[in-house]
Scaffold this active site. Structure first.
Site, short mmCIF file in Angstrom:
data_model
loop_
_atom_site.label_atom_id
_atom_site.label_comp_id
_atom_site.label_asym_id
_atom_site.label_seq_id
_atom_site.Cartn_x
_atom_site.Cartn_y
_atom_site.Cartn_z
N ARG A 92 12.18 -2.55 25.66
CA ARG A 92 12.55 -2.62 24.24
C ARG A 92 11.35 -2.51 23.31
NH1 ARG A 92 17.55 -4.96 22.79
NH2 ARG A 92 16.80 -4.71 20.65
N HIS A 111 0.59 -5.70 39.56
CA HIS A 111 0.37 -4.44 40.26
C HIS A 111 0.46 -3.31 39.24
CE1 HIS A 111 1.09 -1.94 44.15
NE2 HIS A 111 0.59 -1.18 43.19
N GLU A 117 -3.09 -6.14 42.50
CA GLU A 117 -2.74 -5.20 43.56
C GLU A 117 -2.83 -3.77 43.02
OE1 GLU A 117 0.70 -7.88 45.81
OE2 GLU A 117 1.25 -6.09 44.67
N HIS A 164 6.67 -8.84 49.99
CA HIS A 164 7.64 -7.77 49.81
C HIS A 164 9.01 -8.20 50.37
CE1 HIS A 164 8.09 -3.61 48.32
NE2 HIS A 164 9.18 -3.65 49.06
#
Length: 238
Positions: A18, A43, A70, A191
């Protein structure tokens, strides 16, 4: 106790959808710290579709817990960003440009010389280095030969197979972890870890120092609230 580092990429995705600064990324990071998390992970990617490069500077100036950045060290801008901010840890991930999410670890044998060079670049600046790897003993061995401080075990396969046979799903991770311990490598993981599979993983992996969790944690927070969610994830690691 294994540390929890919250990946706040999804907060940045929501903000960017937005424009403006709602939700406020820095405030979310500070709230996560206040609720007990021991680290913040980002990341950044070249298209800045979630974390923007400026976010890294803003977060570095604000947060008090460990900062983990990362990314793909083949990107010069990423390397410059990390060196300019000097986080506690950099996690090297072999992402391709435009990749939606990380989906494989480094081939630490094929890319050993390159990784050895990059590990040295960051370590010379006092930054702890972790290399993203699949749960394969040979990849752990290759990582150790680069001089890295830690590895991060890519846990998608474990999460995908958890409900089918969790004992089978974790076998390769336990073997990789034992080898990492033998080689005196620190162990991180991340993950697709969530409230359902995290406790079993953390209890099964010897020497697990840190997990980085973003998508599942932020999704849970939509229903449970951020504070309750952080507490629940910390309970899984206790």
């Amino acid at each position: 106790m294994t540390k929890l580092s919250v990946n706040i990429n999804k907060i940045a995705t929501l903000r960017n959808s937005r424009g403006g600064n709602n939700p406020d990324l820095v405030k979310v990071a500070l709230d996560c710290e206040r609720f007990g998390t021991q680290g913040i992970t980002v990341h950044p990617r070249p298209d800045e579709r979630h974390i923007r490069y400026q976010d890294v500077y803003d977060l570095k100036a604000a947060i008090a817990t460990e900062f983990n950045i990362e990314g793909n060290c083949r990107e010069d801008k990423f390397v410059d960003l990390v060196l300019a901010n000097k986080p506690a840890q950099v996690t090297l991930v072999p992402d391709a440009e435009g990749q939606i999410t990380s989906n494989h670890g480094w081939d630490t044998i094929k890319h050993k010389d390159y990784l050895k060079e990059m590990v040295s670049v960051f370590q010379k600046e006092g930054i702890r280095v972790s290399i993203f790897v699949d749960p394969v003993v040979e990849m752990v061995e290759g990582a150790a030969e680069t001089g890295t401080d830690r590895i991060e075990l890519y846990t998608e396969a474990y999460a995908h197979n958890y409900y089918g046979d969790r004992e089978k799903a974790i076998v390769n991770y336990i073997a990789a972890a034992h080898h990492a311990n033998h080689l005196k490598l620190g162990i991180n993981a991340g993950h697709d870890l969530d409230l359902h599979n995290l406790h079993y993983f953390a209890q099964s992996i010897p020497g697990l120092l840190e997990v980085s969790i973003g998508h599942a944690l932020i999704s849970d927070a939509l229903y449970l609230g951020l504070e309750t969610t952080v507490h629940k994830y910390l309970q899984q690691l206790a």
